[in-house]
Write an enzyme that holds these catalytic residues in place. Sequence first.
Site, PDB file in Angstrom:
ATOM      1  N   GLN A 112       0.781  -1.068   0.095  1.00  0.00           N
ATOM      2  CA  GLN A 112       0.045  -0.009  -0.055  1.00  0.00           C
ATOM      3  C   GLN A 112       0.965   1.355   0.080  1.00  0.00           C
ATOM      4  O   GLN A 112       1.391   1.624   0.925  1.00  0.00           O
ATOM      5  CB  GLN A 112      -0.867   0.159   1.253  1.00  0.00           C
ATOM      6  N   ARG A 183      -4.793   9.689   3.995  1.00  0.00           N
ATOM      7  CA  ARG A 183      -3.648  10.452   4.120  1.00  0.00           C
ATOM      8  C   ARG A 183      -3.579  11.402   3.117  1.00  0.00           C
ATOM      9  O   ARG A 183      -4.714  12.181   2.844  1.00  0.00           O
ATOM     10  CB  ARG A 183      -2.431   9.377   3.678  1.00  0.00           C
ATOM     11  N   LYS A 230      -7.480   1.975  -2.181  1.00  0.00           N
ATOM     12  CA  LYS A 230      -8.066   1.767  -1.023  1.00  0.00           C
ATOM     13  C   LYS A 230      -9.109   3.100  -0.946  1.00  0.00           C
ATOM     14  O   LYS A 230      -8.582   4.371  -0.950  1.00  0.00           O
ATOM     15  CB  LYS A 230      -7.284   2.108   0.266  1.00  0.00           C
ATOM     16  N   GLY A 331      -8.671  -8.089   9.412  1.00  0.00           N
ATOM     17  CA  GLY A 331      -7.504  -7.699  10.129  1.00  0.00           C
ATOM     18  C   GLY A 331      -7.176  -8.197  11.392  1.00  0.00           C
ATOM     19  O   GLY A 331      -6.347  -9.196  11.556  1.00  0.00           O
ATOM     20  N   ALA A 404      -5.959 -16.741  32.171  1.00  0.00           N
ATOM     21  CA  ALA A 404      -4.632 -17.348  32.517  1.00  0.00           C
ATOM     22  C   ALA A 404      -4.458 -18.661  32.580  1.00  0.00           C
ATOM     23  O   ALA A 404      -3.666 -19.472  31.886  1.00  0.00           O
ATOM     24  CB  ALA A 404      -3.912 -16.533  33.532  1.00  0.00           C
ATOM     25  N   GLU A 423     -11.329 -25.338  39.347  1.00  0.00           N
ATOM     26  CA  GLU A 423     -11.985 -24.130  39.472  1.00  0.00           C
ATOM     27  C   GLU A 423     -12.836 -24.181  40.656  1.00  0.00           C
ATOM     28  O   GLU A 423     -13.961 -24.853  40.453  1.00  0.00           O
ATOM     29  CB  GLU A 423     -12.513 -23.644  38.177  1.00  0.00           C
ATOM     30  N   GLN A 431     -12.517 -13.417  36.138  1.00  0.00           N
ATOM     31  CA  GLN A 431     -12.778 -11.995  36.445  1.00  0.00           C
ATOM     32  C   GLN A 431     -13.376 -11.504  34.984  1.00  0.00           C
ATOM     33  O   GLN A 431     -14.160 -10.547  34.960  1.00  0.00           O
ATOM     34  CB  GLN A 431     -11.468 -11.108  36.558  1.00  0.00           C
ATOM     35  N   LYS A 441     -19.163  -4.214  26.747  1.00  0.00           N
ATOM     36  CA  LYS A 441     -17.955  -5.027  27.313  1.00  0.00           C
ATOM     37  C   LYS A 441     -18.510  -6.786  26.942  1.00  0.00           C
ATOM     38  O   LYS A 441     -17.546  -7.554  27.458  1.00  0.00           O
ATOM     39  CB  LYS A 441     -17.575  -4.864  28.752  1.00  0.00           C
TER      40      LYS A 441
END
Length: 654
Positions: A112, A183, A230, A331, A404, A423, A431, A441
């Site tokens: 690009q 741009r 683009k 993406g 985690a 657990e 959390q 969220k």
Amino acid sequence: MHYLTFMINTKEIKIMMKILEPITIAGVKFKNRLLLPPLTTSYEEKDGSISSQSKAFYTRLAKGGVGYIVLGDVAPIRSFAPTPKLYDDSQIESFRSLCESVHEYDTKIGVQIFHPEYDVDVINQMFANGEQDQVRARLHHDMEHFVNEVSEEKLQEIIDKMCDCAIRAEKAGVDVIQIHGDRLVGSLCSTKMNSRTDQFGGSLENRTRFALMVVDALKKAVPKMIIEFKLAVVTPERGKGGIDEADAPLFAKWLEEAGVHMLHVAQANHTGNLADTIPPMGIQPYSFFADITGKVKQAVSIPVSTSGRIIDPEMAEGLLQDNKADMIGLGRALIADPDWINKAADGNSRSIRRCISCNECVDSVMNRKFMICAVNAETGYEQSRIIIPTVAKKNVVVIGAGVAGLEAARVAAKKGHHVTLFEKEKILGGQINIADVPPRKIELDRATEDLSNAIQDEGVSLRLGEEASVENILALKPDAVIVAVGASNFIPPIKGIDGPNVRDAWKILAGEQNVSGKVVIVGGGMVGCETAEFLAEQGCKISIVDMRDKVAEDVSLTILPTMMEFFQTYDVQLLTSHKVVAIEKDHVLCENKDGQSVSVLYDYVVMASGSRSVEFDTTILTDNGISVYKVGDHHKVSNISKAIKTGYDAANQI
């Protein structure tokens, strides 16, 4: 022939996947209709050449099945911006090495080409002279005015540099030249940024003249190459540097007539808010630019692609079936899972690690680091983070099923170990189960869902609702124990902290406590600010008190503008540089930065003043010769990204 498999009312339905069909553009066959749109990684060498890290990243995507990769923001000039550059013949070899690597997987690659919307030569000279303050001032000035001040002669020089860059790209083996329609090019097209009175300003024909000149020059410089544009579109709500939405179909026709072979339609930027072009969770709908892309597609006969919050194969397939696009850009979806396409092709969409739109990838680059991913520990570390099957199968216990612990269990099991996961709660996620409560969220749940699927697929033995004790751990005779017991809300020793109307932010979000009326939240970090949003939506009058000089320092830069708008809409009072001295019967007593006393009336006080790691004594385990690893918040209180990475790294050591 590829098929998409999904379930409806327990009946398995299969439809052919158009996203995996090949498409031929300008005589060149692309193996499928899925592409990586241009993005900034900061993986390149200082001079903009392709580094081993950059090559490893794009090669990994090619191995994962993507049909077309676009390298974003490839500059034809020397600049200090953290993007790829191809301004000198000495850089060709690094691009050639990358092209050869991705071509091994039958993946096409494009560059690009862009020019910033500022006077690069002047900025470079100031930078070389060490005039940093002037650089910053000039950048701000040029971003506003260069598009109107650049001479016609200078514009021609810029075109010449773009053509030289394209010639180098062709020598390197690049398949496609994409013109960056944002741009400088987009600024000249813009009704919001272009106020010129010469042949490059005023009418639509004049404002698009430079873009069409670039197309014409590139067609002559590299006549055998595919030319893509683009098409950056300014909508009534968002964007500055691009073509107005009403003019996009007509401009697309002109681009086709000029010889452009394909179009990528996307949101224009230049607003100072990257959430416009890379929207985080909850701010824009899924596939948010598909309808505009569909209108452009109806106006032309060349292939058109779209991108923007396309999460799973069903979404991507639906856009092609609805004739909104010919190709789909993935993406952040491919950053989260480079095997997204191969998994879809294998009929294994359930195992895709889906993007949660947290924008950790964007924030890391904006914070002058290289691109990483919250849910994929390997992104940016393709050369060093590799799961290698174990030679000696071990017995591994993981304590705690937050992200985690789940990631640690997944990796350990994938290596070939026998894994048992404890657990204490009856649900997975840790959390995440309170982090997903505030506005916008809920998409965090995808992290838990996908890790849950992964540990099931890897055969992890799951013991839900069972708290791990030394006795039941030792009974399993483990070789290694991974401790992922997380953190808890920190309650500081403030006078009045035990008052009857003092609450815990974590318990508020968990639904264990309620408040109403005037609420003072002590702590303006992410938890405090998101709790403020949650309670403001419920009708509470919110004040946030924080010792720091600003709130939300740990909130994503792409989320922050939306959060600040929310606070303004709900009249949330921000008391920064205020230290809480005491919680009195009906007011919180604070001290401001000048040492003055400030009283804030309340009906309830909610504590959100940070978190601390939960204690878990591992002495007996180590005394028994068992290897112990601490991960997630038990290792060091942090975020999802660090939780995933510490879980991955610990398990990969076993």
